[in-house]
Design a protein around this motif. Structure first.
Motif, short mmCIF file in Angstrom:
data_model
loop_
_atom_site.label_atom_id
_atom_site.label_comp_id
_atom_site.label_asym_id
_atom_site.label_seq_id
_atom_site.Cartn_x
_atom_site.Cartn_y
_atom_site.Cartn_z
N TYR A 115 14.54 -20.01 39.86
CA TYR A 115 14.97 -19.60 38.53
C TYR A 115 14.03 -20.22 37.49
CZ TYR A 115 19.20 -17.82 40.62
OH TYR A 115 20.10 -17.10 41.39
N TYR A 116 13.48 -19.37 36.63
CA TYR A 116 12.51 -19.80 35.63
C TYR A 116 13.06 -19.58 34.23
CZ TYR A 116 8.98 -20.10 39.31
OH TYR A 116 8.28 -20.46 40.44
N LEU A 117 12.76 -20.50 33.34
CA LEU A 117 13.10 -20.40 31.93
C LEU A 117 11.84 -20.05 31.16
CD1 LEU A 117 14.92 -20.88 29.41
CD2 LEU A 117 14.16 -23.27 29.52
N PHE A 118 11.91 -19.01 30.32
CA PHE A 118 10.80 -18.62 29.46
C PHE A 118 11.27 -18.58 28.02
CE2 PHE A 118 9.94 -16.58 33.54
CZ PHE A 118 8.65 -17.04 33.80
N SER A 119 10.40 -18.96 27.10
CA SER A 119 10.69 -18.80 25.68
C SER A 119 9.41 -18.40 24.96
CB SER A 119 11.29 -20.08 25.07
OG SER A 119 10.36 -21.13 25.11
N VAL A 120 9.59 -17.73 23.82
CA VAL A 120 8.44 -17.23 23.08
C VAL A 120 8.76 -17.22 21.60
CG1 VAL A 120 9.15 -14.81 23.29
CG2 VAL A 120 6.73 -15.35 22.94
N SER A 121 7.73 -17.42 20.80
CA SER A 121 7.82 -17.29 19.35
C SER A 121 6.53 -16.63 18.89
CB SER A 121 7.97 -18.67 18.71
OG SER A 121 8.05 -18.54 17.30
N ILE A 122 6.64 -15.53 18.16
CA ILE A 122 5.47 -14.81 17.67
C ILE A 122 5.64 -14.57 16.18
CG2 ILE A 122 4.04 -12.73 17.84
CD1 ILE A 122 5.20 -12.33 20.66
N LEU A 123 4.62 -14.91 15.42
CA LEU A 123 4.61 -14.59 13.99
C LEU A 123 3.56 -13.51 13.77
CD1 LEU A 123 5.71 -15.18 11.16
CD2 LEU A 123 3.83 -16.82 10.89
N TYR A 124 4.02 -12.33 13.36
CA TYR A 124 3.11 -11.24 13.01
C TYR A 124 2.79 -11.36 11.53
CZ TYR A 124 4.41 -9.12 17.47
OH TYR A 124 4.62 -8.87 18.80
N GLU A 125 1.53 -11.08 11.17
CA GLU A 125 1.12 -11.17 9.78
C GLU A 125 0.56 -9.83 9.30
OE1 GLU A 125 -2.20 -13.77 9.05
OE2 GLU A 125 -3.16 -13.23 10.94
N SER A 126 0.48 -9.69 8.00
CA SER A 126 -0.07 -8.49 7.36
C SER A 126 0.64 -7.23 7.83
CB SER A 126 -1.58 -8.38 7.62
OG SER A 126 -2.24 -9.53 7.17
N VAL A 127 1.94 -7.31 7.99
CA VAL A 127 2.73 -6.16 8.42
C VAL A 127 2.84 -5.19 7.24
CG1 VAL A 127 4.98 -5.38 9.26
CG2 VAL A 127 4.01 -7.54 10.08
N ALA A 128 2.48 -3.96 7.48
CA ALA A 128 2.49 -2.95 6.40
C ALA A 128 3.92 -2.62 6.00
CB ALA A 128 1.77 -1.69 6.86
N ALA A 129 4.10 -2.31 4.74
CA ALA A 129 5.42 -1.95 4.22
C ALA A 129 5.94 -0.68 4.88
CB ALA A 129 5.35 -1.77 2.71
N SER A 130 5.05 0.13 5.43
CA SER A 130 5.47 1.39 6.07
C SER A 130 6.00 1.19 7.49
CB SER A 130 4.30 2.37 6.08
OG SER A 130 3.23 1.82 6.85
N GLU A 131 5.85 0.01 8.07
CA GLU A 131 6.33 -0.23 9.44
C GLU A 131 7.85 -0.10 9.48
OE1 GLU A 131 4.42 -0.25 11.89
OE2 GLU A 131 2.51 -0.67 10.94
N GLU A 132 8.35 0.58 10.48
CA GLU A 132 9.78 0.85 10.57
C GLU A 132 10.51 0.02 11.61
OE1 GLU A 132 10.27 5.01 11.16
OE2 GLU A 132 9.49 5.53 9.19
N ARG A 133 9.79 -0.58 12.55
CA ARG A 133 10.47 -1.30 13.62
C ARG A 133 9.49 -2.24 14.33
NH1 ARG A 133 9.49 3.69 14.79
NH2 ARG A 133 8.13 4.21 16.52
N VAL A 134 10.06 -3.15 15.10
CA VAL A 134 9.30 -3.99 16.02
C VAL A 134 10.20 -4.30 17.21
CG1 VAL A 134 9.91 -6.13 14.84
CG2 VAL A 134 7.91 -6.07 16.31
N GLU A 135 9.63 -4.21 18.39
CA GLU A 135 10.35 -4.58 19.62
C GLU A 135 9.39 -5.33 20.52
OE1 GLU A 135 11.70 -2.35 23.61
OE2 GLU A 135 12.73 -1.60 21.82
N ASP A 136 9.83 -6.50 20.99
CA ASP A 136 9.05 -7.31 21.93
C ASP A 136 9.92 -7.58 23.15
OD1 ASP A 136 6.88 -7.39 20.22
OD2 ASP A 136 7.40 -9.34 19.38
N ASN A 137 9.28 -7.62 24.33
CA ASN A 137 10.00 -7.73 25.59
C ASN A 137 9.38 -8.78 26.51
OD1 ASN A 137 11.20 -5.42 24.57
ND2 ASN A 137 10.38 -4.06 26.11
N PHE A 138 10.22 -9.37 27.36
CA PHE A 138 9.74 -10.10 28.53
C PHE A 138 9.61 -9.05 29.63
CE2 PHE A 138 12.11 -13.69 26.56
CZ PHE A 138 11.09 -14.61 26.50
#
Length: 156
Positions: free
Chosen positions: A65-88
């Motif tokens: 059994y493995y534990l994973f964690s993640v933190s991502i900071l996206y920058e310069s995201v355009a105002a027109s972006e409608e969604r974001v989805e990130d997955n393991f």
């Protein structure tokens, strides 16, 4: 052998010097499109016990059994972006850890979006796990080791 695998000190504290463990940090620019592997380049390994992490992907050296964690900071995201989805993504499953949707005709009004998550998963030896930017268009990952990182360890 001559290598210590389990150490019990005089106070009873137990350490496992060869326990699978890694932490990778985004230290310079990375642009990720839908379906791209995060932490695949321009990273620094803070540590990688047993060298189980390469090219954005962790490979389990043993069943467990493995534990994973993640933190991502996206920058310069355009105002027109409608969604974001990130997955393991592992050899056995794909698990969404974050999904943001449309708010007032835009994800945000330009700027930063932070995603973060954690999971515990069973992996057989040689199974793999990585973080995928699944949906939302092409984003730039902020190149700050203290803000964008992916880590994991064997629990049992």
């Amino acid at each position: 052998g001559t290598t210590s695998h389990i150490v019990i000190d005089a106070t009873g504290a137990v350490t496992k010097p060869l326990q699978p463990l890694f932490k990778v940090q985004q230290t310079s620019a990375l642009s990720v499109a839908d379906g791209a592997t995060c932490f695949s380049s321009n990273t620094t390994e803070a540590y990688d016990v047993n060298a189980d992490f390469a090219s954005g992907t962790f490979t389990a050296p043993v069943d467990g059994y493995y534990l994973f964690s993640v933190s991502i900071l996206y920058e310069s995201v355009a105002a027109s972006e409608e969604r974001v989805e990130d997955n393991f993504v592992s050899s056995n499953l794909e698990e969404i850890f974050v999904r943001f949707g449309l708010l007032d005709n835009a994800l945000i009004s330009g700027g930063y979006v932070k995603t973060q998550g954690s999971t515990i998963m069973f992996m057989d030896a040689n199974d793999t796990c990585y973080v995928k930017h699944a949906d939302g268009g092409t984003f730039d990952v902020y190149a700050g080791a203290n803000l964008s990182h992916f880590e994991g360890c064997l629990l049992q």
